[in-house]
Design an enzyme around this catalytic site. Sequence first.
Site, PDB file in Angstrom:
ATOM      1  N   LYS A 196     -35.573  24.492  24.824  1.00 58.14           N
ATOM      2  CA  LYS A 196     -35.641  25.920  25.127  1.00 58.14           C
ATOM      3  C   LYS A 196     -36.900  26.171  25.940  1.00 58.14           C
ATOM      4  O   LYS A 196     -38.006  25.874  25.498  1.00 58.14           O
ATOM      5  CB  LYS A 196     -35.675  26.745  23.843  1.00 58.14           C
ATOM      6  CG  LYS A 196     -35.833  28.233  24.099  1.00 58.14           C
ATOM      7  CD  LYS A 196     -35.664  29.061  22.853  1.00 58.14           C
ATOM      8  CE  LYS A 196     -35.892  30.534  23.157  1.00 58.14           C
ATOM      9  NZ  LYS A 196     -35.722  31.368  21.960  1.00 58.14           N
ATOM     10  N   ARG A 206     -34.715  40.732  25.159  1.00 62.89           N
ATOM     11  CA  ARG A 206     -35.838  41.370  24.443  1.00 62.89           C
ATOM     12  C   ARG A 206     -35.711  42.887  24.500  1.00 62.89           C
ATOM     13  O   ARG A 206     -36.143  43.576  23.580  1.00 62.89           O
ATOM     14  CB  ARG A 206     -37.177  40.865  24.997  1.00 62.89           C
ATOM     15  CG  ARG A 206     -37.359  39.369  24.722  1.00 62.89           C
ATOM     16  CD  ARG A 206     -38.655  38.808  25.309  1.00 62.89           C
ATOM     17  NE  ARG A 206     -38.682  37.353  25.207  1.00 62.89           N
ATOM     18  CZ  ARG A 206     -39.588  36.573  25.789  1.00 62.89           C
ATOM     19  NH1 ARG A 206     -40.550  37.119  26.521  1.00 62.89           N
ATOM     20  NH2 ARG A 206     -39.541  35.264  25.648  1.00 62.89           N
ATOM     21  N   LYS A 218     -44.877  33.025  25.237  1.00 65.97           N
ATOM     22  CA  LYS A 218     -44.356  32.054  24.272  1.00 65.97           C
ATOM     23  C   LYS A 218     -44.586  30.606  24.717  1.00 65.97           C
ATOM     24  O   LYS A 218     -43.910  29.694  24.259  1.00 65.97           O
ATOM     25  CB  LYS A 218     -42.869  32.340  24.016  1.00 65.97           C
ATOM     26  CG  LYS A 218     -42.612  33.728  23.416  1.00 65.97           C
ATOM     27  CD  LYS A 218     -41.181  33.889  22.879  1.00 65.97           C
ATOM     28  CE  LYS A 218     -40.999  35.243  22.174  1.00 65.97           C
ATOM     29  NZ  LYS A 218     -39.659  35.393  21.566  1.00 65.97           N
ATOM     30  N   GLU A 234     -37.856  16.359  22.753  1.00 63.05           N
ATOM     31  CA  GLU A 234     -37.371  17.413  21.852  1.00 63.05           C
ATOM     32  C   GLU A 234     -35.989  17.070  21.308  1.00 63.05           C
ATOM     33  O   GLU A 234     -35.712  17.227  20.120  1.00 63.05           O
ATOM     34  CB  GLU A 234     -37.311  18.761  22.590  1.00 63.05           C
ATOM     35  CG  GLU A 234     -38.659  19.401  22.866  1.00 63.05           C
ATOM     36  CD  GLU A 234     -39.289  20.014  21.601  1.00 63.05           C
ATOM     37  OE1 GLU A 234     -38.682  19.955  20.527  1.00 63.05           O
ATOM     38  OE2 GLU A 234     -40.409  20.536  21.714  1.00 63.05           O
ATOM     39  N   LYS A 249     -31.395  25.811  26.983  1.00 64.23           N
ATOM     40  CA  LYS A 249     -31.484  27.248  27.227  1.00 64.23           C
ATOM     41  C   LYS A 249     -32.667  27.543  28.136  1.00 64.23           C
ATOM     42  O   LYS A 249     -33.753  27.030  27.871  1.00 64.23           O
ATOM     43  CB  LYS A 249     -31.681  27.947  25.877  1.00 64.23           C
ATOM     44  CG  LYS A 249     -31.894  29.432  25.968  1.00 64.23           C
ATOM     45  CD  LYS A 249     -32.091  29.981  24.588  1.00 64.23           C
ATOM     46  CE  LYS A 249     -32.271  31.471  24.679  1.00 64.23           C
ATOM     47  NZ  LYS A 249     -32.595  32.049  23.390  1.00 64.23           N
ATOM     48  N   SER A 275     -29.349  36.180  28.732  1.00 62.48           N
ATOM     49  CA  SER A 275     -29.230  37.587  29.120  1.00 62.48           C
ATOM     50  C   SER A 275     -29.554  37.834  30.594  1.00 62.48           C
ATOM     51  O   SER A 275     -28.858  38.593  31.265  1.00 62.48           O
ATOM     52  CB  SER A 275     -30.144  38.433  28.232  1.00 62.48           C
ATOM     53  OG  SER A 275     -31.489  37.978  28.311  1.00 62.48           O
ATOM     54  N   TYR A 314     -22.660  35.932  27.151  1.00 63.97           N
ATOM     55  CA  TYR A 314     -22.282  37.344  27.020  1.00 63.97           C
ATOM     56  C   TYR A 314     -21.012  37.645  27.805  1.00 63.97           C
ATOM     57  O   TYR A 314     -20.433  38.710  27.671  1.00 63.97           O
ATOM     58  CB  TYR A 314     -23.444  38.233  27.509  1.00 63.97           C
ATOM     59  CG  TYR A 314     -24.718  37.953  26.734  1.00 63.97           C
ATOM     60  CD1 TYR A 314     -24.920  38.510  25.476  1.00 63.97           C
ATOM     61  CD2 TYR A 314     -25.676  37.061  27.230  1.00 63.97           C
ATOM     62  CE1 TYR A 314     -26.060  38.200  24.739  1.00 63.97           C
ATOM     63  CE2 TYR A 314     -26.816  36.760  26.500  1.00 63.97           C
ATOM     64  CZ  TYR A 314     -26.998  37.328  25.256  1.00 63.97           C
ATOM     65  OH  TYR A 314     -28.113  37.011  24.520  1.00 63.97           O
TER      66      TYR A 314
HETATM   67  C1  PBG Z   1     -35.822  34.388  20.303  1.00 63.86           C
HETATM   68  C2  PBG Z   1     -34.604  34.302  21.149  1.00 63.86           C
HETATM   69  C3  PBG Z   1     -34.567  34.642  22.500  1.00 63.86           C
HETATM   70  C4  PBG Z   1     -33.254  34.489  22.916  1.00 63.86           C
HETATM   71  C5  PBG Z   1     -32.512  34.049  21.831  1.00 63.86           C
HETATM   72  N1  PBG Z   1     -33.373  33.935  20.734  1.00 63.86           N
HETATM   73  C6  PBG Z   1     -35.601  35.166  23.400  1.00 63.86           C
HETATM   74  C7  PBG Z   1     -36.957  34.635  23.341  1.00 63.86           C
HETATM   75  O1  PBG Z   1     -37.185  33.460  23.064  1.00 63.86           O
HETATM   76  O2  PBG Z   1     -37.850  35.436  23.573  1.00 63.86           O
HETATM   77  C8  PBG Z   1     -32.814  34.790  24.316  1.00 63.86           C
HETATM   78  C9  PBG Z   1     -31.395  35.003  24.563  1.00 63.86           C
HETATM   79  C10 PBG Z   1     -31.078  35.627  25.854  1.00 63.86           C
HETATM   80  O3  PBG Z   1     -31.950  35.884  26.718  1.00 63.86           O
HETATM   81  O4  PBG Z   1     -29.904  35.886  26.047  1.00 63.86           O
HETATM   82  N2  PBG Z   1     -35.917  33.632  19.194  1.00 63.86           N
END
Ligand code: PBG
Length: 325
Positions: A196, A206, A218, A234, A249, A275, A314
Site C-alpha cells: 500500500k 478521506r 502517512k 512486504e 493499492k 477513490s 467503486y
Molecule cells: C485507510 C484507508 C485508506 C483507503 C482505504 N483504507 C486511505 C488512507 O490510507 O488514507 C483508501 C481507499 C480509497 O482511496 O479508495 N486505512
Amino acid sequence: MNLIRRPRRNRQSAVIRDMVQETRLSVTDFILPVFITEGQNVRSEVSSMPGIYRYSLDLLLNEIEECVDLGLKTFDLFPNIAESKKDKYATESYNPNGLYIQAIGAIKARFPDVMIMTDVAMDPYSSDGHDGIVENGKIVNDPTLEVLGKMALAQAQAGANIVGPSDMMDGRVGYLRQVLDEGGFHDVAIMSYAAKYASAFYGPFRDALESAPKFGDKKTYQMNPANSREALIEAQLDYEEGADFLMVKPALAYLDIIKLLNDNFHLPIAAYNVSGEYAMIKAAAQNGWLDGERAMMESLMAIKRAGANVILTYFAKEAARVLNS
Ligand code: PBG
C-alpha cells in the site's frame, strides 16, 4: 505483399476477436467498497465521488440487495464516524454496539451468503486521523497492533468473512492471525494490504470518511511510490505471517507491482482501484472529455490483465450492469 505473419487476421471480426481474447472480466472478480454512516434514511453523496454515497444501515441494506441482484457477492465496509466518537486509541472501532460492528451483524443476518470484508485500521476512529496510535508526533507500531487485534476480533465475532488490514503496521498480519485463531475464527480470512503506497489518489476516500490525518502524512508507514523491490519484502512477510490474499493499492499507477506480486507469489492477488482513480474517470466523463463507460471497463480490464484476480472498485455496480447487458 506476401506477409507470413499478419496479426490483423486475428482481429478481423468480432467473433475472432472474442475467440482470442486473453482476459475476461466477470462480476465475480469485484468487491464493492461501501460507506456507512449513522442515522436513518440517510443517503449522502460523496462530493468528490459522483454516484457514490454514504448510507445509513437501512438504506445500505437496500443498496446491497440491488447489488446482489446484479451478481455482486462481496462488500468491503467502511464507516463514517462522528468526530465526537473519535479518540486517540480508536476505542469506537471495537465497540460491539457501535455503528460498524452492528452493521456487519445486520448485513450478515439479512444476506447470509454475502461475504463481508472489513477494514482494519485506526484512521476512521482516530482523533489524529492516522492508522496507528500517535505518541509525540510519531506513529507507534507495536501498541497499535493491540488495537487492531481488538478491532479484527470484534469484526469476526459480528460475522465478518475477510478482514482487511489497511494500516501498514509491521507484524500485523501475524498478530491478527494469532488473535483470530485464539478466538476460534480459523475460517476468517486475511486480505492484507501488502503493498500500500502513500498515494495522492486516496483524497476522495478521506472526504467520504472525513478521516484525513490531522497532521503530517502517512509516509512513515505507507510505501514510497518510487519503490517496487520493497513490495516484495512486504508481500513476503505477509505471506509468511499467514495472509490469504495479497493486495496492491492503488491499482492503475501500480500495474507493475500487481504483476510483480502475481509472478512471485501463489496467493490470490487483489488490487484496490481507489477513490481517486474513480474520481478521475468520473470527472473527465462529466466534462465530456472521455467515454466514462469505456474508460471504466478498459481500466478494470488492465488491472485484471496485470494479474489481479480480485478487484476492489467503486465501479463494481456500474461494471456489473455493463457485463450483464
Ligand atoms: C485507510 C484507508 C485508506 C483507503 C482505504 N483504507 C486511505 C488512507 O490510507 O488514507 C483508501 C481507499 C480509497 O482511496 O479508495 N486505512
